[in-house]
Design a protein around this motif. Structure first.
Motif, PDB file in Angstrom:
ATOM      1  N   ASP A   1      -0.737   2.617  -5.944  1.00 63.41           N
ATOM      2  CA  ASP A   1      -1.371   1.684  -6.859  1.00 63.41           C
ATOM      3  C   ASP A   1      -0.700   1.770  -8.230  1.00 63.41           C
ATOM      4  O   ASP A   1      -0.691   2.820  -8.869  1.00 63.41           O
ATOM      5  CB  ASP A   1      -2.868   2.007  -6.975  1.00 63.41           C
TER       6      ASP A   1
ATOM      7  N   ILE B   1      -2.480  -2.873  -6.470  1.00 66.76           N
ATOM      8  CA  ILE B   1      -3.353  -2.726  -5.312  1.00 66.76           C
ATOM      9  C   ILE B   1      -4.825  -2.851  -5.724  1.00 66.76           C
ATOM     10  O   ILE B   1      -5.599  -3.586  -5.112  1.00 66.76           O
ATOM     11  CB  ILE B   1      -3.111  -1.372  -4.609  1.00 66.76           C
TER      12      ILE B   1
ATOM     13  N   ARG C   1       0.819  -1.219   0.000  1.00 64.82           N
ATOM     14  CA  ARG C   1       0.000   0.000   0.000  1.00 64.82           C
ATOM     15  C   ARG C   1       0.855   1.273   0.000  1.00 64.82           C
ATOM     16  O   ARG C   1       0.546   2.235  -0.720  1.00 64.82           O
ATOM     17  CB  ARG C   1      -0.957   0.000   1.193  1.00 64.82           C
TER      18      ARG C   1
END
Length: 587
Positions: free
Chosen positions: A117, A186, A113
Motif C-alpha cells: 500500500d 490500495i 496488492r
C-alpha cells in the motif's frame, strides 16, 4: 387442420376510415393485408414508446430485481409511466457503470496488492523535489543492468521476473518494462470500492422496488401494441377518391359475421377465394390434444404454408415416441414428470396456455413406458443384475432395435407420401407418391442388407424398378411423353439417394438412446467403484452424473427427434414451413 380462408375487401367513406377499422377490430376475425406501406408520426411515436417500455421491462425483469413485491404491491399503479421508465433506465445505466467500474477496481487491487500500500500522489510530489521513482518488471538475470546511479529495491518476484522500484535523483532512460503507477493506492481503492458497493446496493434496492410496476407496465405495453395494430391498419388502407378500402383474410365460417357487420355499417364488401399467388395466412384449428404440439412450433417459429399439410397430429405422435426412445429411462421420465408438476404449480397461474405442461407430461410418460419396456431405471445394468426383467426384452437386442428404427423411418415417411397421394386423388400424380412408397420400402430392405447383413429379398429389385417407373411417368404427366419422362428422371436423380439416407437417418434414435443408457451405466459404475465406505462420494457422483444426462436428454430430442419431423418427414410431405401465422386485428 388448416382452415380455409376467404379474401375480404371492405369499402367505406374516407371520413369513416378510423371508425371502420375500430368496428372491424371489435369483430376480431380479419387478418389485415396492407394496401400501402403504413407510415406516419403517430406510428413512429408509438414505436418509440413500445421500445422505451421494452427497455424498462427488460431491466426490472432481471432475476436479481424480481423479489420483494408480493400481494397488492405486485400491481402498483403508475401516475406517469414515461417518467417511471426513464427513472428505471437511468438507475440501471448508473448501476451498470458502477458494477463495471467495481470489477475493474477489484482487478486493479489484485494487480497492485503485491506492491504493498503506497500513495501514488507522494511519488509525484517527490519528482518535484528531484527524487524520481519508477516501478519496473525485470527478468531475474538482468536485474544488475540498471545504471549505477540508480538505486534498485526488489519488491517481489514472480515467474522469473523481479518487480522492483528504481530510485534516482535524475531522470533516466531504461529498456526494461515499466509498470504504470496506479491513480490510487490500495487503501484508497478499497475505500472507493466500499463506497461504490453501498451505492450499488442502494440502486439495486431501488430497482427491486420498481419491479412492482412490472404488471402495470406490461398492460401499458400491450395496450400500445394494440394501438399500433390499429394505426398500422388505418395507415395501410388505400384511398380512391372519397372512398377508402381495407383488404385481408378471414376464416370461411366468419363470412356471415363480416357481411352482417358491413350491412350495419353500410360498407361495401367483397368476399372471394384467395388467388394462387396471394400470401394467405395459415390458421391452424385442431382438437385440444393436437394443440399440445403448438409450444414446439412456437419455439421453432415454424408455420406450414396455407397450401401445405398440417402435420400437427403426426408430429405430436412421432415426437412423443422419439422422446421416449431417446431418453429411454423410466427414472429420468419420472424426474421430468416431477419437474413439470413443480413448474405447473409455480407458474401455472401466470400463463394462459398450459399446453406446454401437458406436452411434457406426455413426453415424460413416453420415457417412463420405454424405460419399463427395456428395463432401464437410472441405468440398465444394475436393474438387470438384480434379476429384474425388462417388460419387452427384445428391445434390448441391438439388431432388432436397429431394424425397428429403419421400419419406423420407412413407416413415418410412407405416411407423408400416402397423405399426399390421398389429397391428389383422383389425379394420376397420386401414383408418383405410390412409387415413392415402393422405393422407401426397398430402401428399408437395402438398409438391412448393407448395415445389418441381412439378405436382400428377391422382390426388392421389383420394388425399386416399379417405384422408379411410377415416379418417372406420373410425377408430371403431360401430352408430350418426352417432357413427362424428362421431368420424372430429374426428380429421380435429385431424390432417389435421399430416400435411402432418410430411412437410414432414423438409426440416430438407436444411437442416441444407447449413448444415454451407456452414460447412466457408467455413472453407476463409477459410483460403485468409490466403495461403500465413501457414501458421500457415491451420492455426489450419482447426482452430478445423472443430472448432466437429464439435462442433455431434451437437447438430444431437440436436435434429433425434432429434426426427423421438421426435415425428413416434412420434406417427403412437401411441407416447407413457409407460412405466415394468422393474426387477426382484434382488441
Amino acid at each position: 387442420m388448416i382452415v380455409t380462408m376467404k379474401k375480404v375487401t371492405l369499402i367505406a367513406l374516407g371520413k369513416d376510415s378510423k371508425e371502420a377499422v375500430k368496428a372491424l377490430r371489435r369483430l376480431g376475425v380479419m387478418h389485415v393485408e396492407h394496401a400501402q406501406p403504413p407510415k406516419g408520426k403517430d406510428i413512429n411515436q408509438i414505436q418509440e414508446d413500445i421500445s422505451f417500455l421494452g427497455q424498462a421491462l427488460d431491466v426490472i425483469s432481471k432475476a436479481e430485481f424480481t423479489t420483494g413485491c408480493e400481494g397488492s404491491l405486485a400491481r402498483k399503479d403508475i401516475s406517469d409511466w414515461k417518467s417511471s421508465c426513464r427513472h428505471i433506465i437511468d438507475v440501471w445505466k448508473r448501476l451498470d457503470q458502477l458494477q463495471e467500474f467495481r470489477r475493474a477496481l477489484v482487478a486493479k487491487i489484485e494487480e497492485y496488492r503485491p506492491w504493498g500500500d503506497f500513495d501514488p500522489g507522494s511519488i509525484h510530489q517527490l519528482a518535484g523535489k528531484h527524487v524520481f521513482m519508477r516501478l519496473y518488471q525485470v527478468p531475474v538475470k538482468e536485474i544488475s543492468r540498471f545504471p549505477e546511479v540508480v538505486i534498485v529495491r526488489k519488491i517481489f518476484t514472480k515467474a522469473n521476473n523481479v518487480y522492483c522500484v528504481a530510485i534516482s535523483d535524475n531522470k533516466f532512460d531504461c529498456s526494461f518494462q515499466e509498470v504504470e503507477l496506479p491513480k490510487l493506492g490500495i487503501s484508497q481503492m478499497q475505500k472507493r470500492l466500499a463506497e461504490d458497493s453501498r451505492v450499488i446496493e442502494a440502486l439495486s434496492d431501488d430497482l427491486k422496488g420498481l419491479f412492482c410496476y412490472q404488471l402495470k407496465l406490461l398492460e401499458i405495453k400491450t395496450s400500445l401494441e394494440k394501438e399500433m395494430e390499429l394505426q398500422l391498419a388505418i395507415s395501410g388502407m388505400a384511398q380512391a377518391g372519397s372512398l377508402t378500402y381495407i383488404s385481408g383474410y378471414a376464416p370461411f365460417d366468419s363470412e356471415k359475421a363480416l357481411r352482417d357487420l358491413a350491412g350495419r355499417q353500410r360498407w361495401g364488401i367483397c368476399v372471394d377465394d384467395p388467388a394462387p399467388d396471394d400470401s394467405v395466412p395459415t390458421y391452424l384449428r385442431n382438437p385440444r390434444w393436437v394443440k399440445l404440439i403448438n409450444p414446439v412450433f412456437r419455439m421453432l417459429e415454424v408455420v406450414p404454408g396455407y397450401h401445405e399439410l398440417d402435420i400437427s397430429p403426426i408430429f405430436l405422435l412421432f415426437l412423443s415416441l422419439f422422446f421416449g426412445m431417446i431418453i429411454g429411462d423410466a427414472g429420468y421420465g419420472m424426474v421430468y414428470f416431477s419437474l413439470t408438476f413443480i413448474a405447473q404449480r409455480i407458474w401455472g397461474n401466470k400463463v394462459k396456455d398450459h399446453s406446454v405442461f401437458f406436452l411434457f407430461y406426455l413426453f415424460s410418460f413416453c420415457a417412463i413406458i420405454w424405460g419399463l419396456l427395456t428395463g432401464t431405471i437410472f441405468g440398465q445394468e444394475w436393474y438387470l443384475a438384480k434379476g429384474y426383467r425388462a417388460l419387452l426384452p427384445v428391445l434390448n437386442d441391438t439388431k432388432f432395435l436397429q431394424t425397428f428404427c429403419f421400419f419406423l423411418g420407412a413407416s413415418h415417411l410412407t405416411l407423408a407420401h400416402l397423405w399426399r397421394a390421398v389429397l391428389k386423388l383422383p389425379s394420376l400424380t397420386a401414383l408418383a407418391d405410390a412409387g415413392w412408397i415402393s422405393i422407401l420400402w426397398a430402401a428399408f430392405f437395402l438398409a438391412k442388407t448393407l448395415i445389418l447383413g441381412d439378405a436382400f429379398p428377391f422382390f426388392g429389385r421389383w420394388m425399386i424398378a416399379g417405384g422408379i417407373t411410377l415416379v418417372v411417368f406420373f410425377t408430371s404427366p403431360q401430352r408430350n411423353i418426352f417432357r413427362t419422362i424428362g421431368e420424372g428422371l430429374a426428380t429421380i436423380a435429385l431424390n432417389l439417394v435421399n430416400n435411402f439416407t432418410d430411412v437410414v437417418s432414423y438409426i440416430r434414435l438407436f444411437a442416441v438412446g444407447l449413448a444415454g443408457v451407456a452414460i447412466s451405466d457408467t455413472v453407476n459404475t463409477l459410483a460403485a467403484t468409490a466403495g461403500s465406505a465413501n457414501v458421500p462420494v457415491q451420492v455426489i457422483i450419482v447426482f452430478l452424473g445423472h443430472t448432466i444426462n437429464i439435462i442433455l436428454g431434451p437437447m438430444s430430442v431437440l436436435v434429433h427427434g425434432i429434426r426427423l419431423n421438421v426435415l425428413e418427414f416434412s420434406g417427403h410431405a412437401n411441407v416447407t414451413w413457409s407460412g405466415v401465422s394468422y393474426k387477426p386485428l382484434k382488441e
